[in-house]
Design an enzyme around this catalytic site. Structure first.
Site, PDB file in Angstrom:
ATOM      1  N   ASP A 153       1.974   5.293   0.948  1.00  0.00           N
ATOM      2  CA  ASP A 153       1.057   4.238   1.351  1.00  0.00           C
ATOM      3  C   ASP A 153       0.557   3.536   0.082  1.00  0.00           C
ATOM      4  O   ASP A 153       0.774   4.024  -1.031  1.00  0.00           O
ATOM      5  CB  ASP A 153      -0.098   4.867   2.145  1.00  0.00           C
ATOM      6  CG  ASP A 153      -1.090   3.836   2.640  1.00  0.00           C
ATOM      7  OD1 ASP A 153      -0.672   2.709   2.968  1.00  0.00           O
ATOM      8  OD2 ASP A 153      -2.281   4.150   2.684  1.00  0.00           O
ATOM      9  N   ASP A 155      -3.028   1.323  -0.479  1.00  0.00           N
ATOM     10  CA  ASP A 155      -4.459   1.505  -0.707  1.00  0.00           C
ATOM     11  C   ASP A 155      -4.904   2.936  -0.485  1.00  0.00           C
ATOM     12  O   ASP A 155      -4.556   3.558   0.518  1.00  0.00           O
ATOM     13  CB  ASP A 155      -5.263   0.575   0.215  1.00  0.00           C
ATOM     14  CG  ASP A 155      -5.149  -0.878  -0.198  1.00  0.00           C
ATOM     15  OD1 ASP A 155      -5.796  -1.280  -1.173  1.00  0.00           O
ATOM     16  OD2 ASP A 155      -4.369  -1.605   0.457  1.00  0.00           O
ATOM     17  N   ASP A 161      -8.855   1.412  -2.950  1.00  0.00           N
ATOM     18  CA  ASP A 161      -8.841   0.419  -1.879  1.00  0.00           C
ATOM     19  C   ASP A 161      -9.051  -0.990  -2.418  1.00  0.00           C
ATOM     20  O   ASP A 161     -10.022  -1.270  -3.125  1.00  0.00           O
ATOM     21  CB  ASP A 161      -9.947   0.751  -0.871  1.00  0.00           C
ATOM     22  CG  ASP A 161      -9.842  -0.082   0.394  1.00  0.00           C
ATOM     23  OD1 ASP A 161      -8.726  -0.519   0.718  1.00  0.00           O
ATOM     24  OD2 ASP A 161     -10.871  -0.294   1.046  1.00  0.00           O
ATOM     25  N   THR A 189       3.512  -0.137   3.114  1.00  0.00           N
ATOM     26  CA  THR A 189       2.119  -0.553   3.108  1.00  0.00           C
ATOM     27  C   THR A 189       1.797  -1.482   4.266  1.00  0.00           C
ATOM     28  O   THR A 189       2.672  -2.202   4.764  1.00  0.00           O
ATOM     29  CB  THR A 189       1.783  -1.259   1.775  1.00  0.00           C
ATOM     30  OG1 THR A 189       0.470  -1.808   1.822  1.00  0.00           O
ATOM     31  CG2 THR A 189       2.773  -2.389   1.497  1.00  0.00           C
ATOM     32  N   ASP A 377      -2.978   8.586   3.017  1.00  0.00           N
ATOM     33  CA  ASP A 377      -4.367   9.040   3.119  1.00  0.00           C
ATOM     34  C   ASP A 377      -4.931   8.928   4.528  1.00  0.00           C
ATOM     35  O   ASP A 377      -6.038   9.404   4.781  1.00  0.00           O
ATOM     36  CB  ASP A 377      -5.257   8.209   2.183  1.00  0.00           C
ATOM     37  CG  ASP A 377      -5.337   6.749   2.616  1.00  0.00           C
ATOM     38  OD1 ASP A 377      -6.389   6.335   3.143  1.00  0.00           O
ATOM     39  OD2 ASP A 377      -4.343   6.015   2.438  1.00  0.00           O
TER      40      ASP A 377
END
Length: 422
Positions: A153, A155, A161, A189, A377
């Site tokens: 991923d 961010d 972020d 993403t 995350d």
């Protein structure tokens, strides 16, 4: 007050992982039996025997869970997954692509986190999460089919972020190391930039692009460099690094679209986004949110107004509301979508991480889920866009970029150990 607030928020049902919570509950029994409220009064030298007993009981629990996972794998191979015992104990448990050596992983994490030594703090969600991560990494490094692809991923996984991957990021040399080991890297993403130039993705990943552009032939071959792919908008825009151009090259969708994605009716795509936009506008009005609606080609979202922010409870309300509305719509059953809380905003994308990861697997060359590790995350059950990746690949759940660094380092460590034994 802050700690209690965070704990209570984390216990909301849509923020919990049933399998992790179940293992945590099993580990709570030996902790309670061997807890020692007066430990710090009696002195820490009295702990050693109790610590060893507790460690052995934790390991025994992990061995039992190992057997349950093996039972599920055997039943899936036999075509009878519904007979697996673990599915009755944890009905929402997902698919296991590989066996998980949980006992070894427990000992590894216990040495780092002193889980068995603790007399007043029970094994936590994070303890179990990291044990599962390590078990998955060991399996991919030492199993019958070693890892061929690592997807990540953006961010909160690769960078903070809303930030970018800078040249001095500690994760950059580790991604280069994966490529050097002939392990493909896919960045999957939610950020959706439809421009064919790929300039915005190049800006967000500038540190990695710079490292590839300036690395010499001794570090990486052109073929290894071109094993970097970027899948944007969950599963809508594919780019690949080009050694010849020293940057990202747009890949025509006709070359990578999966069959189920090709079957999407453009009218259904528009209808789904229309419904999502309607819900977002309603939430904005009724809840008086400090946000503004953004509509893109394959996504719609609400972002904070300049200088403003939306509180996390409101973001959760919005994402749960739009998720429910779309699930009860006819078009939501025909089009795969992802509604997620990005931390400061809420987005609804066409497609999801399952499709994104599967597309990268297919495009690189028929890579299976048992040969893929997805690092992310957001794995909570609702409002988290990495959750669907569990249907396509093995996964590692991280909490921030520093844990991503540790995860890749751990993978390289166990790969080296495996090769040393050959």
């Amino acid at each position: 007050m802050t700690t209690r607030y965070r704990v209570e928020y984390a216990l909301k049902s849509h923020r919990r992982d049933a399998f992790i919570e179940w293992i945590k509950g099993l580990m709570a029994v030996p902790f309670v039996l061997h807890s020692e409220p007066a430990a710090y009064i009696k002195g820490v030298e009295t702990w050693e025997n109790v610590t060893e007993i507790t460690r052995n009981q934790y390991a025994a629990i992990m061995a039992d869970v190992e057997m349950l996972i093996r039972d599920q794998l055997d039943n899936e191979e036999a075509g009878t997954p519904e007979l697996a015992k673990i599915r009755h104990l944890v009905p929402t448990v997902g698919r296991f692509f590989t066996f998980l050596p949980l006992v070894r992983a427990f000992y590894h994490q216990d040495a780092k986190r002193a889980i068995s030594c603790r007399r007043l703090v029970s094994p936590s969600f994070n303890d179990v999460r990291l044990i599962l991560n390590t078990a998955q990494i060991i399996s991919l490094a030492e199993g019958e089919h070693q890892v061929r692809l690592v997807t990540l991923d953006g961010d909160v996984t690769l960078y903070e972020d809303g930030r970018s991957l800078t040249r001095d990021s500690p994760v950059v040399p580790l991604l280069i190391e994966l490529l050097h080991r002939d392990i493909a890297v896919g960045i999957v993403t939610a950020a959706g930039y439809p421009e064919k130039s790929g300039v915005k993705y190049a800006e967000r990943l500038e540190g990695l692009i710079y490292a590839l552009r300036t690395s010499n032939a001794d570090a990486l071959t052109d073929k290894q460099k071109e094993n970097l792919l970027i899948m944007g908008g969950e599963a809508n825009f594919l780019f690949r690094y080009s050694a010849a151009h020293g940057g990202l090259t747009w890949i025509d969708p006709e070359k990578w679209l999966l069959d189920e994605m090709k079957a999407y009716d453009p009218k259904d795509v528009t209808k789904l986004l229309d419904i999502a936009e309607e819900v977002l506008k309603s939430c904005q009005h009724v809840m008086n949110l400090n946000g503004m609606i953004i509509r893109k080609e394959k996504a719609v979202g609400i972002i904070p107004k300049p200088g403003k922010k939306m509180i996390r409870e409101d973001l959760e309300e919005v994402v749960l509301g739009v998720q429910r509305r779309l699930e009860f719509s006819s078009v939501g059953n025909r089009i795969q979508f992802c509604a997620f809380n990005g931390g400061s905003d809420v987005w609804v994308d066409i497609g999801d991480k399952r499709l994104g990861v599967m597309t990268v697997q297919s495009y690189i060359g028929d890579i299976s889920g048992s040969q893929t590790l997805h690092i992310g995350d957001q794995f909570a059950s609702i409002g988290a866009n990495d959750f669907k990746a569990r249907l396509a690949a093995c996964t590692a759940w991280v909490s921030d970029p520093s844990e991503t660094v540790e995860t890749i380092q751990e993978l390289c460590h166990f790969l080296d150990m495996s090769r040393a034994r050959e």
